[in-house]
Write a protein that holds these residues in place. Structure first.
Motif, PDB file in Angstrom:
ATOM      1  N   ARG B 357     -17.804  37.060  88.586  1.00 32.92           N
ATOM      2  CA  ARG B 357     -16.676  36.367  89.204  1.00 32.92           C
ATOM      3  C   ARG B 357     -16.312  36.961  90.556  1.00 32.92           C
ATOM      4  O   ARG B 357     -15.352  36.528  91.195  1.00 32.92           O
ATOM      5  CB  ARG B 357     -15.474  36.353  88.271  1.00 32.92           C
ATOM      6  N   GLY B 358     -17.040  37.996  90.975  1.00 31.36           N
ATOM      7  CA  GLY B 358     -17.032  38.380  92.380  1.00 31.36           C
ATOM      8  C   GLY B 358     -15.908  39.252  92.895  1.00 31.36           C
ATOM      9  O   GLY B 358     -15.962  39.700  94.015  1.00 31.36           O
ATOM     10  N   ASN B 359     -14.835  39.521  92.155  1.00 32.54           N
ATOM     11  CA  ASN B 359     -13.864  40.485  92.682  1.00 32.54           C
ATOM     12  C   ASN B 359     -13.337  41.353  91.553  1.00 32.54           C
ATOM     13  O   ASN B 359     -13.879  41.327  90.452  1.00 32.54           O
ATOM     14  CB  ASN B 359     -12.730  39.781  93.440  1.00 32.54           C
ATOM     15  N   GLU B 360     -12.318  42.134  91.853  1.00 33.79           N
ATOM     16  CA  GLU B 360     -11.845  43.103  90.863  1.00 33.79           C
ATOM     17  C   GLU B 360     -10.370  42.941  90.545  1.00 33.79           C
ATOM     18  O   GLU B 360      -9.761  43.832  89.990  1.00 33.79           O
ATOM     19  CB  GLU B 360     -12.082  44.532  91.388  1.00 33.79           C
ATOM     20  N   THR B 361      -9.771  41.808  90.918  1.00 33.49           N
ATOM     21  CA  THR B 361      -8.354  41.648  90.600  1.00 33.49           C
ATOM     22  C   THR B 361      -8.203  41.297  89.119  1.00 33.49           C
ATOM     23  O   THR B 361      -9.160  40.952  88.439  1.00 33.49           O
ATOM     24  CB  THR B 361      -7.721  40.532  91.437  1.00 33.49           C
ATOM     25  N   ILE B 362      -6.960  41.382  88.641  1.00 35.53           N
ATOM     26  CA  ILE B 362      -6.716  41.083  87.230  1.00 35.53           C
ATOM     27  C   ILE B 362      -7.096  39.639  86.927  1.00 35.53           C
ATOM     28  O   ILE B 362      -7.480  39.308  85.809  1.00 35.53           O
ATOM     29  CB  ILE B 362      -5.236  41.367  86.897  1.00 35.53           C
ATOM     30  N   SER B 363      -7.066  38.767  87.938  1.00 30.38           N
ATOM     31  CA  SER B 363      -7.313  37.344  87.678  1.00 30.38           C
ATOM     32  C   SER B 363      -8.751  37.073  87.225  1.00 30.38           C
ATOM     33  O   SER B 363      -9.028  35.966  86.753  1.00 30.38           O
ATOM     34  CB  SER B 363      -7.003  36.531  88.931  1.00 30.38           C
ATOM     35  N   ILE B 364      -9.673  38.046  87.334  1.00 37.43           N
ATOM     36  CA  ILE B 364     -11.024  37.764  86.820  1.00 37.43           C
ATOM     37  C   ILE B 364     -11.010  37.606  85.310  1.00 37.43           C
ATOM     38  O   ILE B 364     -11.950  37.077  84.733  1.00 37.43           O
ATOM     39  CB  ILE B 364     -12.061  38.852  87.192  1.00 37.43           C
ATOM     40  N   PHE B 365      -9.947  38.031  84.642  1.00 44.29           N
ATOM     41  CA  PHE B 365      -9.872  37.856  83.192  1.00 44.29           C
ATOM     42  C   PHE B 365      -9.381  36.447  82.825  1.00 44.29           C
ATOM     43  O   PHE B 365      -9.242  36.153  81.653  1.00 44.29           O
ATOM     44  CB  PHE B 365      -8.902  38.880  82.591  1.00 44.29           C
ATOM     45  N   ARG B 366      -9.133  35.585  83.841  1.00 39.84           N
ATOM     46  CA  ARG B 366      -8.471  34.305  83.571  1.00 39.84           C
ATOM     47  C   ARG B 366      -9.254  33.477  82.550  1.00 39.84           C
ATOM     48  O   ARG B 366     -10.479  33.366  82.614  1.00 39.84           O
ATOM     49  CB  ARG B 366      -8.298  33.522  84.868  1.00 39.84           C
ATOM     50  N   GLY B 367      -8.514  32.921  81.609  1.00 40.91           N
ATOM     51  CA  GLY B 367      -9.101  31.984  80.661  1.00 40.91           C
ATOM     52  C   GLY B 367     -10.188  32.568  79.784  1.00 40.91           C
ATOM     53  O   GLY B 367     -10.929  31.813  79.153  1.00 40.91           O
ATOM     54  N   LEU B 368     -10.301  33.880  79.708  1.00 43.50           N
ATOM     55  CA  LEU B 368     -11.362  34.454  78.882  1.00 43.50           C
ATOM     56  C   LEU B 368     -11.150  34.079  77.416  1.00 43.50           C
ATOM     57  O   LEU B 368     -12.100  33.956  76.651  1.00 43.50           O
ATOM     58  CB  LEU B 368     -11.365  35.979  79.047  1.00 43.50           C
ATOM     59  N   GLY B 369      -9.906  33.875  77.030  1.00 44.73           N
ATOM     60  CA  GLY B 369      -9.609  33.483  75.657  1.00 44.73           C
ATOM     61  C   GLY B 369     -10.229  32.140  75.302  1.00 44.73           C
ATOM     62  O   GLY B 369     -10.540  31.869  74.138  1.00 44.73           O
TER      63      GLY B 369
END
Lengths: 105, 480
Positions: B357-369
């Motif tokens: 997903r190309g970066n390291e912000t917390i938002s890379i975890f989005r929708g992992l559920g």
């Protein structure tokens, strides 16, 4: 014979110069020299203590062995450190610590 | 004074066998790197991981029994597996493109640093402690700046180098004064007590203790020397961040245990002599807890968040040291085990997400559920364990920490009450920032075009095993 306190004062002055320099100087190379000064200060104190602890003019050699270890490790640190500083110079054409700002939130 | 020769000669070659094994393997791999050009560089982390795993097995029981060394070598094996999992980025960042040259040293340096940690856990005097600690530090400088074309990595390396060298200078000065006041480098109660009860030497000895503690706090990540942690974790290659977060921190705490155990013994014999030390340690603990846990709240970069979290967790471990009780050795080990089991798998997840997903912000975890429900659940357990939810190992570790503060030998002292209040605040703050990631995973709607993240069998396996360990330790801690 020079009393132990003279060596300790000298070592304390060296250590303070090194620590102050490491904190306030901006050029990484100068900072690095100040760090070496701190290690040298500890070496002076160790050799002084080794003489003072000794009996009948024979120093306690443990401390002098430690000095050799410190010198060897300081040399290794310089090797790794200068390599990193060269990499830094290549990446940003300068060795000022004020340019180290790309890591923040 | 001449007895010091007798004390420093208490090592045997045999107890260092695991160290020689790890260092020998590193040298063999270095030779292979230079001369066996046909050997794929992908094999290096795998061989090194197997070596670390063998060393771990060797230290379970028998003549080489060494719980701290076992935990260090086991965690290092996982970091090396992470380096294998992350190899495409390593290859691309070191040589550019798909070429592999120059990426073998990553595993070799990690092996050497691990040998340093295992040697450190065996140290009984300050010379051994210093040399093994510097073995770890020097390897870590090169590891942090390993991606030398990447601005962030080089910056992390230089920052780590400068602060690390300052801490080395302070540590060495502490060693010199320790020798000057006790007449020996050995960490024994007898000589330390003699120095402390002598009115001429008392101040010098306390000064040397202060310098030694500050020098080692750099590795453990406690307050006066914590400033490098967020920057270096963020800038270093992900396997290296994992290594620094778990193995290097373990080395710091192992050194602190070595330094504190003689003091704890002295405290047991004659309570009250070490009041200033306990007071200073309590102040450092409170500051570490506050800086780590409150600093983590506004973070958006996940590696930075884990950096602040590691400072906060170090604060909870330092609570064991404030009481100067001899149970601190076991308590610290359990806390480090719980911390490592929860932190290492998070770095595996970050490594894969970062690549895809190309970066390291917390938002890379989005929708992992939604996209990867199984991975999301395993990640959630790790985060819950770090926050201290019941039925996880992290809960029991935090509970031990609270109990240790309650049973402190200075009950009713204002500093102990302040410590308790700060611990409650910080544990609550922990729930907030760990669950921020959880919220992104489950409650944030992913964009329509979000793809399912591919996790390799290796990372899924490591994640599952660690989560199993967290739950088993959390339900029946007697297994520990």
């Amino acid at each position: 014979m020079t009393p132990l306190s003279h060596y300790l004062i000298f070592s304390g002055v060296l250590f303070s110069i090194g620590l102050t320099g490491a904190i306030i100087r901006r050029n990484i190379l100068v900072v690095f020299m100040c760090l070496e000064l701190m290690l040298t200060a500890a070496n002076v104190a160790l050799v002084g203590f080794s003489r003072a602890q000794g009996l009948e003019g024979v120093p306690v050699y443990d401390a002098q062995v430690m000095v050799l270890f410190i010198m060897a490790i300081a040399a290794a640190e310089v090797a790794v450190g200068l390599a990193l500083i060269v990499a830094m110079f290549r990446a940003r054409r300068g060795v000022e610590s004020s340019s180290l700002t790309s890591l923040k939130d | 004074m001449s007895t010091s020769y007798l004390i420093s000669a208490s090592y045997t070659w045999g107890q260092f066998t695991p160290v020689f094994f790890l260092a020998g393997l590193a040298i063999l791999l270095l030779l292979a790197d230079a001369f066996l050009s046909r050997l794929s560089k992908q094999a290096f982390p795998l061989i090194a991981a197997i070596g670390c795993f063998l060393a771990t097995c060797g230290m379970v029981t028998g003549p080489w029994k060494n719980p701290y060394g076992m935990l260090a070598a086991g965690s290092a094996a996982l970091c090396l597996l992470l380096a294998f999992d992350y190899r495409t980025v390593v290859h691309a960042s070191v040589a550019g493109g798909d070429r592999e040259e120059g990426s073998g040293e990553l595993s070799i340096l990690m092996l050497l640093a691990t040998a340093g940690v295992v040697a450190l856990t065996r140290a009984r005097d300050l010379i051994m402690l210093f040399v093994s600690l510097e073995t770890i530090t020097l390897s870590s400088y090169a590891l942090a700046g390993y991606f030398r074309r990447n601005r962030g990595s080089v910056e992390a390396g230089v920052k780590y180098l400068v602060l690390g060298a300052v801490s080395t200078g302070i540590l060495v000065m502490g060693i010199a004064w320790f020798f000057g006041t006790t007449g020996t480098f050995a960490l024994t109660t007898r000589f330390e007590q003699a120095a402390l009860s002598n009115p001429y030497l008392c101040i010098g000895f306390l000064l040397s203790l202060a310098l030694l503690f500050v020098g080692i706090f750099f590795k453990a990540g406690a307050v006066p020397m914590h400033t490098w942690i967020p920057d270096v974790y963020q800038g270093s290659p992900t396997p290296v961040s994992a290594f620094l977060a778990v193995v290097s921190k373990l080395a710091g705490f192992a050194a602190l245990v070595l330094l504190t155990l003689p003091l704890a013994e002295m405290h047991r014999i004659s309570a009250g002599m070490l009041k200033p030390v306990m007071f200073a340690l309590s102040i450092v603990t409170i500051a570490t807890l506050l800086v780590g846990n409150l600093g983590a709240i506004p973070q958006q970069n996940i590696k930075r968040l884990l950096g602040y979290s590691s400072i906060g967790q170090a604060g909870f471990i330092l609570v064991f040291f404030t009481g100067l009780r001899s149970s601190l050795r076991v308590d610290t080990l359990f806390y480090l085990l719980a911390y490592g089991l929860a932190t290492l798998p998070l770095f595996f997840v970050i490594g894969q997400l970062r690549m895809q997903r190309g970066n390291e912000t917390i938002s890379i975890f989005r929708g992992l559920g939604k996209t990867n429900p199984r991975i999301a659940f395993l990640t959630a357990v790790c985060l819950a364990s770090l926050a201290g939810v019941p039925l996880t190992a992290g809960f029991l570790a935090k509970l031990t920490s609270f109990r240790s503060a309650l049973m402190s030998t200075m009950p009713g002292a204002p500093i102990t009450s302040a410590l308790m209040v700060v611990m409650v605040i910080c544990a609550t703050a922990g729930f907030y920032y760990y669950f921020k990631v959880l919220r992104v995973m489950y409650w944030e709607e992913p964009p329509e075009d979000d793809l399912k993240v591919h996790f390799s069998a290796l990372s899924t396996g490591v994640l599952s095993l660690c989560v199993l360990g967290i739950l088993v330790l959390g339900v029946c801690p007697m297994l520990f």
